[in-house]
Design a protein around this motif. Structure first.
Motif, mmCIF file in Angstrom:
data_model
loop_
_atom_site.group_PDB
_atom_site.id
_atom_site.type_symbol
_atom_site.label_atom_id
_atom_site.label_comp_id
_atom_site.label_asym_id
_atom_site.label_seq_id
_atom_site.Cartn_x
_atom_site.Cartn_y
_atom_site.Cartn_z
ATOM 1 N N ILE A 12 0.850 -1.187 0.000
ATOM 2 C CA ILE A 12 0.000 0.000 0.000
ATOM 3 C C ILE A 12 0.890 1.242 0.000
ATOM 4 C CG2 ILE A 12 -1.728 1.291 1.300
ATOM 5 C CD1 ILE A 12 -2.682 -1.458 2.386
ATOM 6 N N HIS A 13 1.949 1.214 0.803
ATOM 7 C CA HIS A 13 2.877 2.335 0.927
ATOM 8 C C HIS A 13 4.208 1.971 0.280
ATOM 9 C CE1 HIS A 13 0.217 4.230 3.846
ATOM 10 N NE2 HIS A 13 0.130 3.067 4.461
ATOM 11 N N LYS A 14 5.004 2.979 -0.026
ATOM 12 C CA LYS A 14 6.356 2.741 -0.502
ATOM 13 C C LYS A 14 7.258 2.512 0.695
ATOM 14 C CE LYS A 14 6.444 5.204 -4.840
ATOM 15 N NZ LYS A 14 7.110 6.235 -5.634
ATOM 16 N N GLY A 15 8.321 1.753 0.463
ATOM 17 C CA GLY A 15 9.317 1.572 1.502
ATOM 18 C C GLY A 15 9.381 0.152 2.013
ATOM 19 N N LYS A 16 10.594 -0.293 2.233
ATOM 20 C CA LYS A 16 10.845 -1.652 2.704
ATOM 21 C C LYS A 16 10.242 -1.885 4.092
ATOM 22 C CE LYS A 16 14.672 -4.870 3.170
ATOM 23 N NZ LYS A 16 16.132 -5.027 3.015
ATOM 24 N N GLY A 17 10.367 -0.916 4.969
ATOM 25 C CA GLY A 17 9.824 -1.046 6.321
ATOM 26 C C GLY A 17 8.317 -1.248 6.321
ATOM 27 N N TRP A 18 7.625 -0.481 5.468
ATOM 28 C CA TRP A 18 6.170 -0.643 5.341
ATOM 29 C C TRP A 18 5.831 -2.046 4.874
ATOM 30 C CZ3 TRP A 18 2.774 2.565 7.358
ATOM 31 C CH2 TRP A 18 3.116 3.897 7.554
ATOM 32 N N ALA A 19 6.598 -2.546 3.907
ATOM 33 C CA ALA A 19 6.333 -3.883 3.365
ATOM 34 C C ALA A 19 6.532 -4.958 4.442
ATOM 35 C CB ALA A 19 7.252 -4.149 2.175
ATOM 36 N N ILE A 20 7.583 -4.837 5.220
ATOM 37 C CA ILE A 20 7.853 -5.828 6.276
ATOM 38 C C ILE A 20 6.765 -5.768 7.342
ATOM 39 C CG2 ILE A 20 9.482 -6.557 8.067
ATOM 40 C CD1 ILE A 20 10.349 -7.009 5.047
ATOM 41 N N ARG A 21 6.344 -4.575 7.709
ATOM 42 C CA ARG A 21 5.275 -4.449 8.703
ATOM 43 C C ARG A 21 3.979 -5.080 8.203
ATOM 44 N NH1 ARG A 21 5.838 1.711 9.962
ATOM 45 N NH2 ARG A 21 3.796 1.406 10.907
ATOM 46 N N ALA A 22 3.663 -4.896 6.920
ATOM 47 C CA ALA A 22 2.469 -5.530 6.341
ATOM 48 C C ALA A 22 2.617 -7.047 6.356
ATOM 49 C CB ALA A 22 2.249 -5.028 4.908
ATOM 50 N N GLY A 23 3.818 -7.535 6.078
ATOM 51 C CA GLY A 23 4.078 -8.971 6.127
ATOM 52 C C GLY A 23 3.905 -9.533 7.528
#
Length: 159
Positions: A12-23
């Motif tokens: 939904i958001h850009k950025g590796k941290g956002w992706a890991i949090r979603a995971g």
């Protein structure tokens, strides 16, 4: 990955941290105890995930980091990595050699709702969080190959 039955999540958001949090949120909602992360630049071997996951589960670790051989990292990235590792170790006394490795295993219960990284600050923040909370962490040597494409990491983001 899809052919192997791996669930792919759209960001939904850009950025590796956002992706890991979603995971992590997905892993918690679906009853997983641990979550693996791996960069998509062909530098890490998928086979190493099992070894790190076994160490996390059998050793009851909250974080297991794949430790790359520094001689296989480009010299300019090696210098940045060593500086970030030195600084993080100075602050947290973690004794971890490769702070920014993208191959990791996280205990979902520990990191979901506590990891506040948004971008490439993810790796240092996740280790700092483990140190701050007194969680168990370790690292294991892994193989490291040649990068495909250009890195999206920016040293300025770490500062």
């Amino acid at each position: 990955a899809k052919a192997q039955g791996v669930k792919i999540l759209a960001r939904i958001h850009k950025g590796k941290g956002w992706a890991i949090r979603a995971g992590l949120d997905y892993a918690q909602a679906n009853g997983y105890s641990h979550m693996a992360t791996i960069d998509c630049d062909n530098t890490y071997r998928v086979d190493d995930i099992k070894r790190l996951a076994d160490r996390a589960e059998n050793g009851q670790y909250d974080l297991v980091i794949g430790e790359r051989p520094f001689e296989c990292i480009a010299w300019h990235r090696r210098i940045a990595n060593q500086w970030i590792s030195w600084y993080t170790n100075l602050l947290w006394r973690s004794g971890t050699r490769d702070i920014v490795s993208g191959l990791r295993i996280y205990r979902v219960e520990s990191y979901v709702n506590t990891l506040k990284a948004n971008s490439f600050d993810l790796e240092p923040r996740s280790l700092a969080l483990a140190c701050k909370k007194g969680w168990r962490y370790t690292s294991l040597p892994i193989a490291y190959g040649e990068r495909l494409g250009e890195s999206k990491a920016n040293l300025v983001e770490f500062l």
